[in-house]
Write a protein that holds these residues in place. Structure first.
Motif, PDB file in Angstrom:
ATOM      1  N   LEU A   1       0.833  -1.203   0.000  1.00  0.00           N
ATOM      2  CA  LEU A   1       0.000   0.000   0.000  1.00  0.00           C
ATOM      3  C   LEU A   1       0.869   1.255   0.000  1.00  0.00           C
ATOM      4  O   LEU A   1       0.571   2.227  -0.706  1.00  0.00           O
ATOM      5  CB  LEU A   1      -0.912   0.008   1.228  1.00  0.00           C
ATOM      6  N   ALA A   2       1.932   1.238   0.793  1.00  0.00           N
ATOM      7  CA  ALA A   2       2.833   2.389   0.851  1.00  0.00           C
ATOM      8  C   ALA A   2       3.507   2.624  -0.499  1.00  0.00           C
ATOM      9  O   ALA A   2       3.752   3.771  -0.901  1.00  0.00           O
ATOM     10  CB  ALA A   2       3.877   2.180   1.939  1.00  0.00           C
ATOM     11  N   SER A   3       3.786   1.543  -1.218  1.00  0.00           N
ATOM     12  CA  SER A   3       4.389   1.663  -2.550  1.00  0.00           C
ATOM     13  C   SER A   3       3.390   2.223  -3.555  1.00  0.00           C
ATOM     14  O   SER A   3       3.746   3.048  -4.406  1.00  0.00           O
ATOM     15  CB  SER A   3       4.883   0.291  -3.014  1.00  0.00           C
ATOM     16  N   ASP A   4       2.137   1.788  -3.448  1.00  0.00           N
ATOM     17  CA  ASP A   4       1.098   2.265  -4.366  1.00  0.00           C
ATOM     18  C   ASP A   4       0.694   3.708  -4.085  1.00  0.00           C
ATOM     19  O   ASP A   4       0.276   4.433  -5.008  1.00  0.00           O
ATOM     20  CB  ASP A   4      -0.152   1.375  -4.262  1.00  0.00           C
ATOM     21  N   TYR A   5       0.806   4.109  -2.821  1.00  0.00           N
ATOM     22  CA  TYR A   5       0.371   5.454  -2.425  1.00  0.00           C
ATOM     23  C   TYR A   5       1.512   6.146  -1.669  1.00  0.00           C
ATOM     24  O   TYR A   5       1.549   6.134  -0.437  1.00  0.00           O
ATOM     25  CB  TYR A   5      -0.885   5.377  -1.549  1.00  0.00           C
ATOM     26  N   PRO A   6       2.445   6.738  -2.404  1.00  0.00           N
ATOM     27  CA  PRO A   6       3.597   7.395  -1.769  1.00  0.00           C
ATOM     28  C   PRO A   6       3.158   8.431  -0.742  1.00  0.00           C
ATOM     29  O   PRO A   6       2.261   9.241  -0.985  1.00  0.00           O
ATOM     30  CB  PRO A   6       4.304   8.066  -2.957  1.00  0.00           C
ATOM     31  N   GLY A   7       3.795   8.363   0.399  1.00  0.00           N
ATOM     32  CA  GLY A   7       3.434   9.236   1.511  1.00  0.00           C
ATOM     33  C   GLY A   7       2.795   8.466   2.646  1.00  0.00           C
ATOM     34  O   GLY A   7       2.926   8.842   3.815  1.00  0.00           O
ATOM     35  N   LEU A   8       2.091   7.388   2.314  1.00  0.00           N
ATOM     36  CA  LEU A   8       1.496   6.537   3.341  1.00  0.00           C
ATOM     37  C   LEU A   8       2.625   5.871   4.130  1.00  0.00           C
ATOM     38  O   LEU A   8       3.551   5.320   3.546  1.00  0.00           O
ATOM     39  CB  LEU A   8       0.592   5.488   2.699  1.00  0.00           C
ATOM     40  N   GLU A   9       2.538   5.929   5.447  1.00  0.00           N
ATOM     41  CA  GLU A   9       3.598   5.374   6.287  1.00  0.00           C
ATOM     42  C   GLU A   9       3.281   3.954   6.718  1.00  0.00           C
ATOM     43  O   GLU A   9       2.239   3.687   7.315  1.00  0.00           O
ATOM     44  CB  GLU A   9       3.802   6.245   7.532  1.00  0.00           C
ATOM     45  N   ALA A  10       4.184   3.053   6.407  1.00  0.00           N
ATOM     46  CA  ALA A  10       4.063   1.662   6.854  1.00  0.00           C
ATOM     47  C   ALA A  10       4.791   1.528   8.176  1.00  0.00           C
ATOM     48  O   ALA A  10       6.023   1.605   8.234  1.00  0.00           O
ATOM     49  CB  ALA A  10       4.649   0.720   5.807  1.00  0.00           C
ATOM     50  N   ALA A  11       4.033   1.341   9.256  1.00  0.00           N
ATOM     51  CA  ALA A  11       4.618   1.239  10.587  1.00  0.00           C
ATOM     52  C   ALA A  11       4.999  -0.202  10.889  1.00  0.00           C
ATOM     53  O   ALA A  11       4.372  -1.145  10.396  1.00  0.00           O
ATOM     54  CB  ALA A  11       3.641   1.758  11.630  1.00  0.00           C
ATOM     55  N   GLY A  12       6.000  -0.369  11.737  1.00  0.00           N
ATOM     56  CA  GLY A  12       6.488  -1.698  12.058  1.00  0.00           C
ATOM     57  C   GLY A  12       5.790  -2.364  13.225  1.00  0.00           C
ATOM     58  O   GLY A  12       6.029  -3.539  13.495  1.00  0.00           O
ATOM     59  N   SER A  13       4.903  -1.615  13.929  1.00  0.00           N
ATOM     60  CA  SER A  13       4.254  -2.200  15.102  1.00  0.00           C
ATOM     61  C   SER A  13       2.911  -1.530  15.358  1.00  0.00           C
ATOM     62  O   SER A  13       2.649  -0.405  14.903  1.00  0.00           O
ATOM     63  CB  SER A  13       5.135  -2.041  16.347  1.00  0.00           C
ATOM     64  N   ASN A  14       2.063  -2.212  16.118  1.00  0.00           N
ATOM     65  CA  ASN A  14       0.759  -1.656  16.484  1.00  0.00           C
ATOM     66  C   ASN A  14       0.896  -0.414  17.346  1.00  0.00           C
ATOM     67  O   ASN A  14       0.171   0.572  17.157  1.00  0.00           O
ATOM     68  CB  ASN A  14      -0.063  -2.710  17.241  1.00  0.00           C
ATOM     69  N   ILE A  15       1.823  -0.426  18.290  1.00  0.00           N
ATOM     70  CA  ILE A  15       1.961   0.711  19.198  1.00  0.00           C
ATOM     71  C   ILE A  15       2.466   1.954  18.470  1.00  0.00           C
ATOM     72  O   ILE A  15       2.089   3.081  18.798  1.00  0.00           O
ATOM     73  CB  ILE A  15       2.866   0.369  20.409  1.00  0.00           C
ATOM     74  N   GLU A  16       3.264   1.756  17.443  1.00  0.00           N
ATOM     75  CA  GLU A  16       3.742   2.889  16.655  1.00  0.00           C
ATOM     76  C   GLU A  16       2.571   3.608  15.980  1.00  0.00           C
ATOM     77  O   GLU A  16       2.523   4.835  15.931  1.00  0.00           O
ATOM     78  CB  GLU A  16       4.753   2.424  15.609  1.00  0.00           C
ATOM     79  N   VAL A  17       1.618   2.837  15.463  1.00  0.00           N
ATOM     80  CA  VAL A  17       0.427   3.435  14.859  1.00  0.00           C
ATOM     81  C   VAL A  17      -0.382   4.161  15.918  1.00  0.00           C
ATOM     82  O   VAL A  17      -0.789   5.315  15.732  1.00  0.00           O
ATOM     83  CB  VAL A  17      -0.437   2.358  14.176  1.00  0.00           C
ATOM     84  N   ALA A  18      -0.622   3.513  17.061  1.00  0.00           N
ATOM     85  CA  ALA A  18      -1.445   4.108  18.116  1.00  0.00           C
ATOM     86  C   ALA A  18      -0.856   5.410  18.644  1.00  0.00           C
ATOM     87  O   ALA A  18      -1.595   6.339  19.002  1.00  0.00           O
ATOM     88  CB  ALA A  18      -1.619   3.108  19.252  1.00  0.00           C
ATOM     89  N   GLN A  19       0.449   5.498  18.675  1.00  0.00           N
ATOM     90  CA  GLN A  19       1.106   6.696  19.194  1.00  0.00           C
ATOM     91  C   GLN A  19       1.037   7.885  18.238  1.00  0.00           C
ATOM     92  O   GLN A  19       1.232   9.026  18.660  1.00  0.00           O
ATOM     93  CB  GLN A  19       2.580   6.388  19.492  1.00  0.00           C
ATOM     94  N   ASN A  20       0.745   7.625  16.980  1.00  0.00           N
ATOM     95  CA  ASN A  20       0.903   8.667  15.969  1.00  0.00           C
ATOM     96  C   ASN A  20      -0.359   8.965  15.177  1.00  0.00           C
ATOM     97  O   ASN A  20      -0.291   9.323  14.001  1.00  0.00           O
ATOM     98  CB  ASN A  20       2.026   8.278  15.005  1.00  0.00           C
ATOM     99  N   CYS A  21      -1.528   8.830  15.804  1.00  0.00           N
ATOM    100  CA  CYS A  21      -2.766   9.132  15.089  1.00  0.00           C
ATOM    101  C   CYS A  21      -3.809   9.698  16.052  1.00  0.00           C
ATOM    102  O   CYS A  21      -3.736   9.479  17.262  1.00  0.00           O
ATOM    103  CB  CYS A  21      -3.310   7.899  14.377  1.00  0.00           C
ATOM    104  N   SER A  22      -4.786  10.396  15.473  1.00  0.00           N
ATOM    105  CA  SER A  22      -5.909  10.934  16.246  1.00  0.00           C
ATOM    106  C   SER A  22      -7.113  10.012  16.182  1.00  0.00           C
ATOM    107  O   SER A  22      -7.892   9.926  17.130  1.00  0.00           O
ATOM    108  CB  SER A  22      -6.291  12.323  15.711  1.00  0.00           C
ATOM    109  N   ILE A  23      -7.291   9.364  15.022  1.00  0.00           N
ATOM    110  CA  ILE A  23      -8.351   8.369  14.849  1.00  0.00           C
ATOM    111  C   ILE A  23      -7.676   7.052  14.492  1.00  0.00           C
ATOM    112  O   ILE A  23      -6.843   6.997  13.583  1.00  0.00           O
ATOM    113  CB  ILE A  23      -9.336   8.774  13.737  1.00  0.00           C
ATOM    114  N   LEU A  24      -8.020   5.993  15.220  1.00  0.00           N
ATOM    115  CA  LEU A  24      -7.392   4.693  15.016  1.00  0.00           C
ATOM    116  C   LEU A  24      -8.445   3.668  14.618  1.00  0.00           C
ATOM    117  O   LEU A  24      -9.372   3.391  15.381  1.00  0.00           O
ATOM    118  CB  LEU A  24      -6.694   4.243  16.295  1.00  0.00           C
TER     119      LEU A  24
END
Length: 277
Positions: free
Chosen positions: A43-66
C-alpha cells in the motif's frame, strides 16, 4: 490530524484506498500496520506518503483516529500492544461486528466507536453503519461522519441491530451478487444467450435499480407495482418468486444471526480472558 489503521486485509485496505481515491485523505495523513508487513508495504508503494509502521503501538502513538481492522481473535494481542499508548482524546474505531463497544470501553481509555463498512464503499457508495460509545462528543461524531461521507452514507444504528443492519448493508452485496449470478446462469442455460451479454444486461439492471430505489424515489414495493402489469409477464414471474422464495429470506436472517451469536460468545470469552490477565 493523522488516521491510523491496524490491519490492512480485505476491509482495511478497502477503507484506506477508498479514503485516498475519494480525496478524503492524502496518503501522508495515513499510518498503517499489518501482521504481514508486506501487505502494508505494498500500500505504501502504491500510495507514496502513506507510512508503513512496524508495530501496532507505533500506529497508536501517531494518530488521532485509530481504525482496528482485525479479526475478533486478534483483539487480545492488539489491545495488549496499544493500551499503553491510547489517549483519552483519541477516537478508536472497531470495524469488527461481534466486538461490542463496551468490550473496548472496558479496556481502552479512548473514545470508542464501531463502524461497519461495506464493499460498496470502494466505489464511494452504500452505507457505513455507525455505533457510538458514551465518551464521544457531538464534534467527534461529526468528525468521523464527515470522513466517512466521502465514501458512503454514514447511518447511525443501535448496537442491538448490528447484525441485521450488517446483513442488509454489508453482507447484502454478496447476497445480491449471488442472486444475479444465478439469474445469469439460468438465462444462459435456458436460452443460449452468451454469458458476457447476460452479465452486462444484469449488471446494468442492478445499477439502474439501485438508483431508482435511492435517488429515484421508489420503494421496493412501488417499483414492482410500476414495472408489473396485472396478468403480464413480470407479474407472473413475481407470483412464481413469491411462491418459491417463501421463507428463504427469514431463514437467511436466522442463519446469519445464529453465526453472529456464536461469534459473540467467543468474543465474550476472549475479553473475559483479557480482563482476567
Amino acid at each position: 490530524m493523522r488516521i491510523g489503521f491496524i490491519g490492512t486485509g480485505s476491509m482495511g485496505s478497502t477503507l484506506i484506498e477508498a479514503f485516498i481515491q475519494s480525496g478524503a485523505l492524502n496518503p501522508d495523513r495515513i499510518i498503517a500496520t499489518n501482521r504481514t508487513i508486506s501487505k502494508v508495504e505494498r500500500l505504501a508503494s502504491d500510495y507514496p506518503g502513506l507510512e508503513a509502521a512496524g508495530s501496532n503501538i507505533e500506529v497508536a502513538q501517531n494518530c488521532s483516529i485509530l481504525f482496528l481492522c482485525v479479526k475478533p481473535t486478534d483483539y487480545k494481542n492488539v489491545i495488549h500492544d496499544i493500551k499503553p499508548a491510547i489517549r483519552q482524546e483519541q477516537i478508536i474505531v472497531s470495524i469488527t461486528s461481534p466486538v461490542l463497544v463496551r468490550h473496548l470501553e472496558e479496556q481502552l481509555p479512548g473514545k470508542i466507536a464501531k463502524v461497519i463498512p461495506s464493499i460498496t464503499n470502494y466505489v464511494f457508495s452504500g452505507a457505513t453503519l455507525c455505533i457510538y460509545g458514551d465518551r464521544l462528543e457531538f464534534e467527534d461524531k461529526e468528525l468521523l461522519e464527515n470522513l466517512l461521507s466521502h465514501i458512503s452514507a454514514p447511518i447511525q444504528v443501535s448496537e442491538e441491530h448490528t447484525r441485521i443492519s450488517s446483513d442488509l448493508s454489508s453482507c447484502g452485496p454478496a447476497f445480491l451478487a449471488f442472486f444475479v449470478q444465478k439469474f445469469i446462469q439460468a438465462a444462459v442455460e435456458e436460452t443460449g444467450i452468451s454469458e458476457a451479454e447476460a452479465t452486462q444486461l444484469a449488471s446494468e439492471m442492478v445499477l439502474g435499480t439501485g438508483k431508482l430505489l435511492t435517488t429515484g424515489g421508489f420503494t421496493p414495493a412501488s417499483l414492482q407495482k410500476k414495472v408489473s402489469v396485472p396478468g403480464g409477464i413480470t407479474a407472473e414471474g413475481l407470483r412464481m418468486m413469491e411462491k418459491e422464495l417463501c421463507g428463504m429470506f427469514n431463514n437467511l436472517v436466522r442463519t446469519t444471526h445464529a453465526k453472529y451469536e456464536e461469534d459473540l460468545e467467543k468474543v465474550e470469552a476472549l475479553f473475559k480472558d483479557i480482563k482476567d490477565d
